[in-house]
Structure formats: structure tokens, C-alpha cells
Motif scaffolding. Structure first.
Motif, PDB file in Angstrom:
ATOM      1  N   GLU A   7     -42.108 -40.868 -12.703  1.00 21.37           N
ATOM      2  CA  GLU A   7     -41.090 -41.550 -13.510  1.00 21.37           C
ATOM      3  C   GLU A   7     -40.194 -40.501 -14.139  1.00 21.37           C
ATOM      4  O   GLU A   7     -40.682 -39.592 -14.819  1.00 21.37           O
ATOM      5  N   ALA A  13     -42.307 -42.169 -19.270  1.00 21.24           N
ATOM      6  CA  ALA A  13     -43.405 -41.498 -18.569  1.00 21.24           C
ATOM      7  C   ALA A  13     -44.512 -41.098 -19.542  1.00 21.24           C
ATOM      8  O   ALA A  13     -45.700 -41.313 -19.286  1.00 21.24           O
ATOM      9  N   ASP A  51     -41.748 -44.931  -9.460  1.00 17.84           N
ATOM     10  CA  ASP A  51     -40.402 -45.476  -9.705  1.00 17.84           C
ATOM     11  C   ASP A  51     -39.578 -45.306  -8.428  1.00 17.84           C
ATOM     12  O   ASP A  51     -39.641 -44.264  -7.773  1.00 17.84           O
TER      13      ASP A  51
END
Length: 220
Positions: A7, A13, A51
Motif C-alpha cells: 500500500e 499502510a 492495492d
């Protein structure tokens, strides 16, 4: 369980990592797609939270590349692209194991990660080794100090069970369930006689020992 969170939003994160660690889940972070791919190849992660919109290499490309690995981590895509067609594309075309759209409920994220971690255990390595013994599961071959050894299917299976246990004792009943069918009389000497023949074919080495009440194991 060990998880990699890929991320690029640093605050998010760190939030995810902190929350997972509080639930006794080991977490590493990757802030770009190339870093996520490299870390996944170097470390045996159970789950990759990925992601789709990552710098350097997109999450889509990471997912495609990791699917080419022999034993990839299970991939949970966590992304703002939450439309139905996005979810279908991620699951069917990219090969993700699960898909969760942002914004998300953290409890649901944890539940999905744990569910992925409970799926069928990863298969053991294709090649197993111990004290000069090498067993190739794919080729169905066994060598001892580079000398080829011919084993029957039962002997091969028993040796594989012991190698996969990595020195731990394997109970007699567990070997029977793994190698013979359910119709075998549990009082039979099949396991003992197979282990005896196996010892001889491995070169009369004291490589397999019987532990009273515990079963058989490979010697250190």
C-alpha cells in the motif's frame, strides 16, 4: 501467519499494519509494486494484501507475475476500484483470491485475511532432502548420496511422509492413513515391514528410528 501489505498510502499502510499486529499477525510493508514483488519472492508470505494502484509497478502486474510462482501467497486485493466489473476482473482475470473495496471495515479485512490463511495448506517442496537422501516428488525418484534407489510405491510414500515431518515422529496410525486405504487391518505389520525394507534399500543406514508409543522418525 505472515502477511505482506502492499500500500503506497503510508498512513493507511501503517494503520493496517498496527491493527494486524495487535491481532498477533506478523506484517511487513511494501510501498511500491516492484518492492511487493521482490519481497514476495524472497519471503514465504501466507497472504498478500495488495492495492491495485501502486507506483513503479501496478498491483495488477504484481498479481499477474506472482501467479507465475510455484507457490505464490494468497492475494487479497484492497482497492478503491470497487465496481462489480472491477471485482470480477480482479478475481477472474488477474487471479486474486479475494477482493475488498475501499473504504472498508477493519474487522472484515481481518476476517478475510484469516480465512485466506486457513485455506488448504501449501504443498511441501517438490524435492525433499535429509542426510544425503533426496526424494523428488515430481519425478518419483529417490537417491542416496547420488545413488539411485528403486522403491515400491508404498516405500516411496512412507519415505515422503517421514521427510515431510522434518525429523518429528510420525505415529503409526498416521502413516497408515497416509499410505494405505481404510480397509487395512490396523493390527497388521505392514508399516513395520515396509520401514524395514526401506532401511535396507537406503543402505542399511540407521536413518529411520522407531520411538515407542510415538511412531517413526528420521534420525538427526
Amino acid at each position: 501467519m505472515r502477511v505482506l501489505v502492499a500500500e503506497d498510502h503510508r498512513v493507511l499502510a501503517r494503520m493496517i499494519a498496527t491493527g494486524l499486529r495487535r491481532r498477533s499477525i506478523a506484517v511487513d510493508l511494501a510501498l511500491s509494486g516492484d518492492e511487493a514483488e521482490r519481497m514476495s519472492q524472497l519471503t514465504d508470505y501466507d497472504v498478500l494484501v495488495l492495492d491495485r494502484d501502486l507506483p513503479v509497478m501496478t498491483g495488477d502486474e504484481v498479481c499477474r507475475r506472482l501467479r507465475g510462482m510455484v507457490d505464490p501467497p494468497r492475494i487479497l486485493m484492497l482497492t478503491s476500484a470497487g465496481a462489480l466489473e472491477d471485482r470480477v476482473y480482479g478475481l477472474e482475470q488477474l487471479g486474486a483470491d479475494d477482493y475488498l473495496a475501499k473504504p472498508f471495515d477493519f474487522a472484515e479485512l481481518v476476517a478475510r485475511i484469516r480465512t485466506l490463511g486457513r485455506r488448504v495448506p501449501k504443498p511441501p517442496p517438490v524435492v525433499l532432502r535429509h542426510r544425503g537422501i533426496t526424494l523428488d516428488r515430481a519425478m518419483r525418484e529417490v537417491t542416496v548420496d547420488d545413488r539411485s534407489v528403486e522403491l515400491t510405491p508404498r516405500e516411496f510414500a512412507v519415505l515422503q511422509v517421514l521427510l515431510e515431518a522434518e525429523g518429528e515422529a510420525v505415529p503409526h496410525d498416521e502413516i497408515m492413513r497416509a499410505v494405505w486405504d481404510e480397509h487395512l487391518d490396523p493390527r497388521t505389520s505392514a508399516v513395520r515391514s515396509t520401514v524395514s525394507r526401506l532401511r535396507g534399500k537406503l543402505g542399511d543406514r540407521e536413518v529411520i528410528t522407531a520411538n515407542a508409543g510415538q511412531g517413526y522418525r528420521l534420525c538427526d
